[in-house]
Every structure is written in structure tokens, then in C-alpha cells.
Design an enzyme around this catalytic site. Structure first.
Site, PDB file in Angstrom:
ATOM      1  N   HIS A 189       0.859  -1.187   0.000  1.00 24.15           N
ATOM      2  CA  HIS A 189       0.000   0.000   0.000  1.00 24.15           C
ATOM      3  C   HIS A 189       0.900   1.244   0.000  1.00 24.15           C
ATOM      4  O   HIS A 189       1.460   1.608   1.038  1.00 24.15           O
ATOM      5  CB  HIS A 189      -0.919  -0.043   1.235  1.00 24.15           C
ATOM      6  CG  HIS A 189      -2.075   0.891   1.155  1.00 24.15           C
ATOM      7  ND1 HIS A 189      -3.339   0.555   1.588  1.00 24.15           N
ATOM      8  CD2 HIS A 189      -2.164   2.163   0.696  1.00 24.15           C
ATOM      9  CE1 HIS A 189      -4.160   1.584   1.399  1.00 24.15           C
ATOM     10  NE2 HIS A 189      -3.457   2.582   0.863  1.00 24.15           N
ATOM     11  N   VAL A 190       1.010   1.836  -1.152  1.00 29.51           N
ATOM     12  CA  VAL A 190       1.954   2.952  -1.320  1.00 29.51           C
ATOM     13  C   VAL A 190       1.599   4.115  -0.384  1.00 29.51           C
ATOM     14  O   VAL A 190       0.418   4.366  -0.103  1.00 29.51           O
ATOM     15  CB  VAL A 190       1.992   3.409  -2.801  1.00 29.51           C
ATOM     16  CG1 VAL A 190       0.700   4.090  -3.223  1.00 29.51           C
ATOM     17  CG2 VAL A 190       3.187   4.320  -3.052  1.00 29.51           C
ATOM     18  N   HIS A 191       2.610   4.806   0.114  1.00 25.38           N
ATOM     19  CA  HIS A 191       2.398   5.939   1.017  1.00 25.38           C
ATOM     20  C   HIS A 191       3.605   6.854   0.966  1.00 25.38           C
ATOM     21  O   HIS A 191       4.712   6.415   0.654  1.00 25.38           O
ATOM     22  CB  HIS A 191       2.158   5.431   2.449  1.00 25.38           C
ATOM     23  CG  HIS A 191       3.207   4.485   2.954  1.00 25.38           C
ATOM     24  ND1 HIS A 191       3.256   3.170   2.566  1.00 25.38           N
ATOM     25  CD2 HIS A 191       4.258   4.664   3.780  1.00 25.38           C
ATOM     26  CE1 HIS A 191       4.283   2.568   3.162  1.00 25.38           C
ATOM     27  NE2 HIS A 191       4.916   3.467   3.896  1.00 25.38           N
ATOM     28  N   LEU A 192       3.372   8.111   1.293  1.00 23.53           N
ATOM     29  CA  LEU A 192       4.447   9.113   1.282  1.00 23.53           C
ATOM     30  C   LEU A 192       4.824   9.471   2.714  1.00 23.53           C
ATOM     31  O   LEU A 192       3.948   9.646   3.566  1.00 23.53           O
ATOM     32  CB  LEU A 192       3.984  10.389   0.560  1.00 23.53           C
ATOM     33  CG  LEU A 192       3.488  10.228  -0.878  1.00 23.53           C
ATOM     34  CD1 LEU A 192       3.020  11.581  -1.414  1.00 23.53           C
ATOM     35  CD2 LEU A 192       4.591   9.675  -1.765  1.00 23.53           C
TER      36      LEU A 192
END
Ligand SMILES: [Zn+2]
Length: 159
Positions: free
Chosen positions: A118-121
């Protein structure tokens, strides 16, 4: 870079192994509380405190959609991630007066992603000398603010 992320990365990897469920997807559906550390919800993305912060105010901006990399997000979501990032940087500057920021993402496990699915910054406020805060026993250790206090301070600003 690996040194930068590794202290909390291992803890996340371990917590991931205990649960089949994606913690970001779970947090996305829950009411924002000090338990899940969600501080802000927007239309396409939300903001959550890093449970194992590199510095005080270390936050993550997470799209609601569960994809593993930025290029799989639609343009509107990518745009909102950047808008929310800017909003949070303004807030963090007001609250903590950082001298600088690290912002970015670890895409894929090999790049150091703790939650690779789950991509996140990440947004990490920085101050001169802060890299010593997890220094070895016997040296002066500057403790980061308690998470519960960070949560409350950010929430107070957003309400
Ligand atoms: Zn997810």
C-alpha cells in the site's frame, strides 16, 4: 537511506506478518483516534502518524486505494497526495519549526518499504543534529515527543 528507515521498518515488517490485513486499509475505514493515529481525512487520501517516528512529527500520507506503487494511482489521487503533503508541511512548520524536511516514498520491499502493498508518502521534519536521537547508550539522547502528544497537537490545529 536504509539506515534512515530501518528502525521502524523492522517493526512494521514484524507487525505485517502477524496480520493478513493491510493496516492502512484498516485505518482508512476506522474513526480517527489516538489508537490508529489517523489525524486527517481528505477525499482521496488520509494522514496517519508514523507509529515508529524517525523524528517528532513524522507523518505518512496514504491514498485510500490499495495499490503498491505511485504509477498505479489515478491523477486525481496523485494530485491530492501532493496537496495534502503541502498542507501538512505548513502545519508541521507552524507546530514544530523544523529547519528542513525529508519527503518521499519507499516503493517495494527492496527499497525499504515496511508496508510494500500500500503505497504511502513520508514527511519527516528535520533539525540540525536530529540524527543522533536514537544514539547509543551512554550518550545524551534527545527523546522525541510522545506520540499521543503529537497526535493531540496536530488534531487541535486541524479542528
Ligand atoms: Zn491497503
Amino acid at each position: 537511506m536504509d539506515t534512515l528507515w530501518s528502525p521502524w521498518r523492522m517493526k512494521y515488517m514484524m507487525s505485517q506478518e502477524r496480520s493478513e490485513e493491510c493496516i492502512f486499509c484498516k485505518a482508512a475505514t476506522e474513526e480517527a483516534t489516538v489508537e490508529n493515529l489517523v489525524v486527517l481525512r481528505r477525499k482521496l487520501a488520509f494522514v496517519i502518524l508514523n507509529r515508529f517516528p524517525y523524528t517528532t512529527g513524522h507523518i505518512m500520507i496514504v491514498p485510500y486505494v490499495h495499490v503498491d506503487t505511485i504509477e498505479k494511482l489515478d491523477s486525481a489521487t496523485r494530485s491530492e497526495l501532493m496537496d495534502v503533503m503541502a498542507e501538512m508541511m505548513i502545519l508541521l512548520r507552524e507546530l514544530y519549526h523544523p529547519q528542513a524536511f525529508n519527503i518521499g516514498a519507499n516503493i517495494g520491499m527492496e527499497a525499504g518499504a515496511g508496508i510494500a502493498g500500500h503505497v504511502h508518502l513520508h514527511v519527516v521534519p528535520r533539525w540540525a543534529g536530529d540524527t543522533n536521537f536514537m544514539s547509543t547508550i551512554g550518550e545524551t539522547r534527545v527523546l522525541p515527543e510522545e506520540l499521543v502528544d503529537t497526535f493531540q497537537r496536530i488534531r487541535d490545529r486541524l479542528i
